[in-house]
Design an enzyme around this catalytic site. Structure first.
Site, PDB file in Angstrom:
ATOM      1  N   ASP A  49      -5.205  10.213  -0.315  1.00 35.65           N
ATOM      2  CA  ASP A  49      -5.547  10.086   1.097  1.00 35.65           C
ATOM      3  C   ASP A  49      -4.681   9.177   2.131  1.00 35.65           C
ATOM      4  O   ASP A  49      -4.775   7.839   1.538  1.00 35.65           O
ATOM      5  CB  ASP A  49      -7.150   9.356   0.704  1.00 35.65           C
ATOM      6  CG  ASP A  49      -7.654   8.917   2.065  1.00 35.65           C
ATOM      7  OD1 ASP A  49      -8.269   9.968   2.666  1.00 35.65           O
ATOM      8  OD2 ASP A  49      -7.711   7.907   2.676  1.00 35.65           O
ATOM      9  N   TYR A  54      -1.732   4.813   8.790  1.00 31.89           N
ATOM     10  CA  TYR A  54      -1.216   3.975   7.878  1.00 31.89           C
ATOM     11  C   TYR A  54       0.455   3.850   7.850  1.00 31.89           C
ATOM     12  O   TYR A  54       1.044   3.228   7.142  1.00 31.89           O
ATOM     13  CB  TYR A  54      -1.634   4.522   6.496  1.00 31.89           C
ATOM     14  CG  TYR A  54      -3.044   4.858   6.089  1.00 31.89           C
ATOM     15  CD1 TYR A  54      -3.929   4.164   7.090  1.00 31.89           C
ATOM     16  CD2 TYR A  54      -3.396   5.350   4.874  1.00 31.89           C
ATOM     17  CE1 TYR A  54      -5.171   4.162   6.844  1.00 31.89           C
ATOM     18  CE2 TYR A  54      -4.859   5.656   4.704  1.00 31.89           C
ATOM     19  CZ  TYR A  54      -5.791   4.930   5.518  1.00 31.89           C
ATOM     20  OH  TYR A  54      -7.138   5.269   5.453  1.00 31.89           O
ATOM     21  N   LYS A  79      -5.704  11.862   8.373  1.00 32.60           N
ATOM     22  CA  LYS A  79      -6.197  11.506   9.612  1.00 32.60           C
ATOM     23  C   LYS A  79      -5.855  11.330  10.989  1.00 32.60           C
ATOM     24  O   LYS A  79      -4.917  10.860  11.186  1.00 32.60           O
ATOM     25  CB  LYS A  79      -7.172  10.112   9.317  1.00 32.60           C
ATOM     26  CG  LYS A  79      -7.627  10.276   7.857  1.00 32.60           C
ATOM     27  CD  LYS A  79      -8.392   8.758   7.601  1.00 32.60           C
ATOM     28  CE  LYS A  79      -8.589   8.769   5.936  1.00 32.60           C
ATOM     29  NZ  LYS A  79      -7.647   8.016   5.166  1.00 32.60           N
ATOM     30  N   HIS A 110     -10.292  10.190  12.070  1.00 31.61           N
ATOM     31  CA  HIS A 110     -10.316   8.602  11.546  1.00 31.61           C
ATOM     32  C   HIS A 110     -11.438   7.803  11.804  1.00 31.61           C
ATOM     33  O   HIS A 110     -12.326   7.319  10.980  1.00 31.61           O
ATOM     34  CB  HIS A 110      -9.084   7.845  11.841  1.00 31.61           C
ATOM     35  CG  HIS A 110      -8.704   7.094  10.708  1.00 31.61           C
ATOM     36  ND1 HIS A 110      -7.313   6.556  10.196  1.00 31.61           N
ATOM     37  CD2 HIS A 110      -9.533   6.131   9.835  1.00 31.61           C
ATOM     38  CE1 HIS A 110      -7.539   5.815   9.414  1.00 31.61           C
ATOM     39  NE2 HIS A 110      -8.613   5.454   8.919  1.00 31.61           N
TER      40      HIS A 110
HETATM   41  N1  LIG Z   1     -11.382   6.016   6.693  1.00 33.23           N
HETATM   42  C1  LIG Z   1     -11.202   4.777   7.004  1.00 33.23           C
HETATM   43  O1  LIG Z   1     -11.440   4.173   7.844  1.00 33.23           O
HETATM   44  C2  LIG Z   1     -10.703   3.907   5.619  1.00 33.23           C
HETATM   45  C3  LIG Z   1     -10.594   2.336   5.849  1.00 33.23           C
HETATM   46  C4  LIG Z   1     -10.281   1.735   4.582  1.00 33.23           C
HETATM   47  C5  LIG Z   1      -9.675   2.361   3.630  1.00 33.23           C
HETATM   48  N2  LIG Z   1      -9.495   3.845   3.647  1.00 33.23           N
HETATM   49  C6  LIG Z   1      -8.972   4.661   2.377  1.00 33.23           C
HETATM   50  O2  LIG Z   1      -9.681   4.144   1.364  1.00 33.23           O
HETATM   51  C7  LIG Z   1      -8.601   3.737   0.474  1.00 33.23           C
HETATM   52  C8  LIG Z   1      -9.032   2.625  -0.507  1.00 33.23           C
HETATM   53  O3  LIG Z   1      -9.754   1.537   0.084  1.00 33.23           O
HETATM   54  P1  LIG Z   1      -9.002   0.298   0.120  1.00 33.23           P
HETATM   55  O4  LIG Z   1      -7.661   0.096  -0.186  1.00 33.23           O
HETATM   56  O5  LIG Z   1      -9.538  -0.327   1.398  1.00 33.23           O
HETATM   57  O6  LIG Z   1      -9.800  -0.849  -0.966  1.00 33.23           O
HETATM   58  P2  LIG Z   1      -9.978  -0.504  -2.548  1.00 33.23           P
HETATM   59  O7  LIG Z   1      -9.676   0.658  -3.092  1.00 33.23           O
HETATM   60  O8  LIG Z   1     -11.391  -0.764  -2.649  1.00 33.23           O
HETATM   61  O9  LIG Z   1      -9.221  -1.679  -3.261  1.00 33.23           O
HETATM   62  C9  LIG Z   1      -7.938  -1.878  -3.146  1.00 33.23           C
HETATM   63  C10 LIG Z   1      -7.199  -2.927  -3.962  1.00 33.23           C
HETATM   64  O10 LIG Z   1      -7.842  -3.104  -4.919  1.00 33.23           O
HETATM   65  C11 LIG Z   1      -6.951  -3.496  -6.205  1.00 33.23           C
HETATM   66  N3  LIG Z   1      -7.691  -2.609  -7.284  1.00 33.23           N
HETATM   67  C12 LIG Z   1      -7.321  -1.418  -7.543  1.00 33.23           C
HETATM   68  N4  LIG Z   1      -8.184  -0.962  -8.675  1.00 33.23           N
HETATM   69  C13 LIG Z   1      -8.502  -2.148  -9.380  1.00 33.23           C
HETATM   70  C14 LIG Z   1      -9.171  -2.413 -10.452  1.00 33.23           C
HETATM   71  N5  LIG Z   1      -9.403  -1.225 -11.187  1.00 33.23           N
HETATM   72  N6  LIG Z   1      -9.492  -3.709 -10.623  1.00 33.23           N
HETATM   73  C15 LIG Z   1      -8.997  -4.382  -9.757  1.00 33.23           C
HETATM   74  N7  LIG Z   1      -8.643  -4.540  -8.652  1.00 33.23           N
HETATM   75  C16 LIG Z   1      -8.141  -2.933  -8.305  1.00 33.23           C
HETATM   76  C17 LIG Z   1      -5.878  -3.083  -5.727  1.00 33.23           C
HETATM   77  O11 LIG Z   1      -4.654  -3.903  -5.956  1.00 33.23           O
HETATM   78  P3  LIG Z   1      -3.324  -3.361  -6.515  1.00 33.23           P
HETATM   79  O12 LIG Z   1      -2.848  -2.174  -5.694  1.00 33.23           O
HETATM   80  O13 LIG Z   1      -2.523  -4.611  -6.383  1.00 33.23           O
HETATM   81  O14 LIG Z   1      -3.483  -2.643  -8.023  1.00 33.23           O
HETATM   82  C18 LIG Z   1      -5.867  -3.095  -4.134  1.00 33.23           C
HETATM   83  O15 LIG Z   1      -5.380  -4.216  -3.667  1.00 33.23           O
HETATM   84  C19 LIG Z   1      -7.290   3.093   1.397  1.00 33.23           C
HETATM   85  O16 LIG Z   1      -6.168   2.853   0.641  1.00 33.23           O
HETATM   86  C20 LIG Z   1      -7.622   4.251   2.265  1.00 33.23           C
HETATM   87  O17 LIG Z   1      -6.776   5.652   1.746  1.00 33.23           O
HETATM   88  C21 LIG Z   1     -10.069   4.565   4.472  1.00 33.23           C
END
Ligand SMILES: NC(=O)c1ccc[n+]([C@@H]2O[C@H](COP(=O)([O-])OP(=O)(O)OC[C@H]3O[C@@H](n4cnc5c(N)ncnc54)[C@H](OP(=O)(O)O)[C@@H]3O)[C@@H](O)[C@H]2O)c1
Length: 316
Positions: A49, A54, A79, A110
């Protein structure tokens, strides 16, 4: 890993690797993204994704090409950025070129907000290009044969109702923030009734380094993690996928977490139901994703639109 069928007939693997690196990357060939995606593909991820916004589509695409995994075995989402609502075809072509993988599996709007391409200013709600106009131009992209499915992100029931009245094509997916502190139950039911698959972003509540997110450290989540001898993150992702019409795109650059996040399992019915209700406890119905906009519950605004415009004023 199992998949869900989109309304286009294409399959989307239930778990994907989020490629937002915490900030827009400095260069398109960002090495951290490249290494993360390469590792993720090796570990078994087949769904990625990313987004124009990004800044790392090139790195994602290169990792896909270098993996030597057949292209058709990998599902890639990217997106349309807010600045490109007024020039959808151009925005799409830029993403296609940066990725360099022949086609895009899922292309999402997006955000419903359009920004002026030159000034970056948000166009007020209802003014051209409206998200309906943008969607109509996204529908035309299917004729290029370079995108398999189109969908939306950050759409509420309110805005989907506006969109669906005029859409020729029903979005294949809606990507929104979701975890037990923001289950989006009504939106989930609404989308299910329209054949729109959900994708959860920030499914772990977006922890930062040692700052674990409140949903990861919730007492119930910790108790379930102990009961099933699984990491808390795996409990959260298992709950999301067990809902049936959800996929999720957790981001991690850490190999052990990549494996943990794929190792989803089935929660007992009473545990699944308890987790589905945890947001009803005082102070637990929350957006945890940091949009770099301050506390949106206080400002009541997100990227220039009010929470009412967004249809984000009724969380459940
Ligand atoms: N459509 C939108 O508007 C939108 C908005 C936000 C995000 N997104 C998408 O959603 C994806 C995920 O969301 P996000 O990056 O915001 O948040 P997330 O996946 O909830 O959290 C990512 C963070 O969690 C840590 N992590 C991952 N697995 C873990 C585990 N099992 N235990 C503890 N910590 C863990 C990672 O650290 P490390 O990498 O250091 O391991 C990273 O800092 C994004 O990368 C993006 O692709 C889309």
């Amino acid at each position: 890993m199992h998949s869900l069928k989109l309304n286009t007939g294409h399959e989307i693997p239930v778990l994907g690797m989020g490629c937002w690196m915490g900030k827009k990357t400095d260069t398109q060939d960002n090495p951290e993204t490249y290494e993360m995606v390469k590792k993720a593909l090796k570990v078994g991820y087949r769904h990625l994704d990313t987004a124009y916004g990004y800044g790392n589509e090139q790195a994602v695409g290169k990792a896909v090409r270098d993996s030597e995994i057949p292209r058709e075995e990998i599902f890639v989402t990217t997106k349309l950025t807010n600045e490109h609502h007024g020039c959808v075809e151009k925005g799409f072509q830029e993403s296609l070129k940066a990725l360099g993988i022949g086609y895009i599996d899922l292309y999402l709007m997006h955000w419903p907000q359009a920004n002026d391409e030159k000034t970056g200013e948000t166009i007020p709600y209802g003014q051209s290009p409206t998200f309906v106009e943008t969607w109509k131009n996204m529908e035309k992209l299917l004729d290029t044969g370079k995108v398999k499915s189109i969908g939306v992100s950050n759409f509420s029931i309110k805005n989907l109702e506006v969109l669906l009245k005029e859409a020729k094509i029903v979005p294949a997916a809606n990507q929104v923030e979701a975890h037990p502190y923001l289950p989006e139950a009504s939106l989930s039911e609404f989308c299910k009734s329209k054949g729109i698959v959900m994708t959860a972003y920030s499914p772990l509540g977006q922890p930062h380094g040692a700052n674990m997110s409140p949903v990861l450290t919730d007492p119930l989540v910790k108790r379930l993690a102990e009961k099933y001898s699984k990491p808390a993150g795996t409990v959260l992702l298992s709950w999301l996928i067990q809902r049936g019409n959800w996929t999720a795109v957790p981001k991690t650059a850490t190999e052990s977490r990549m494996k943990d996040n794929l190792a989803i399992f089935e929660l007992d019915k009473e545990d699944f139901e308890a987790l589905s209700k945890v947001h009803q406890e005082e102070g637990k119905l929350l957006h945890l994703c940091d949009y770099g906009q301050g506390d949106i519950a206080k400002t009541r605004k997100i990227f220039g639109w009010s929470l009412e415009d967004m249809g984000w004023d009724h969380l459940d």
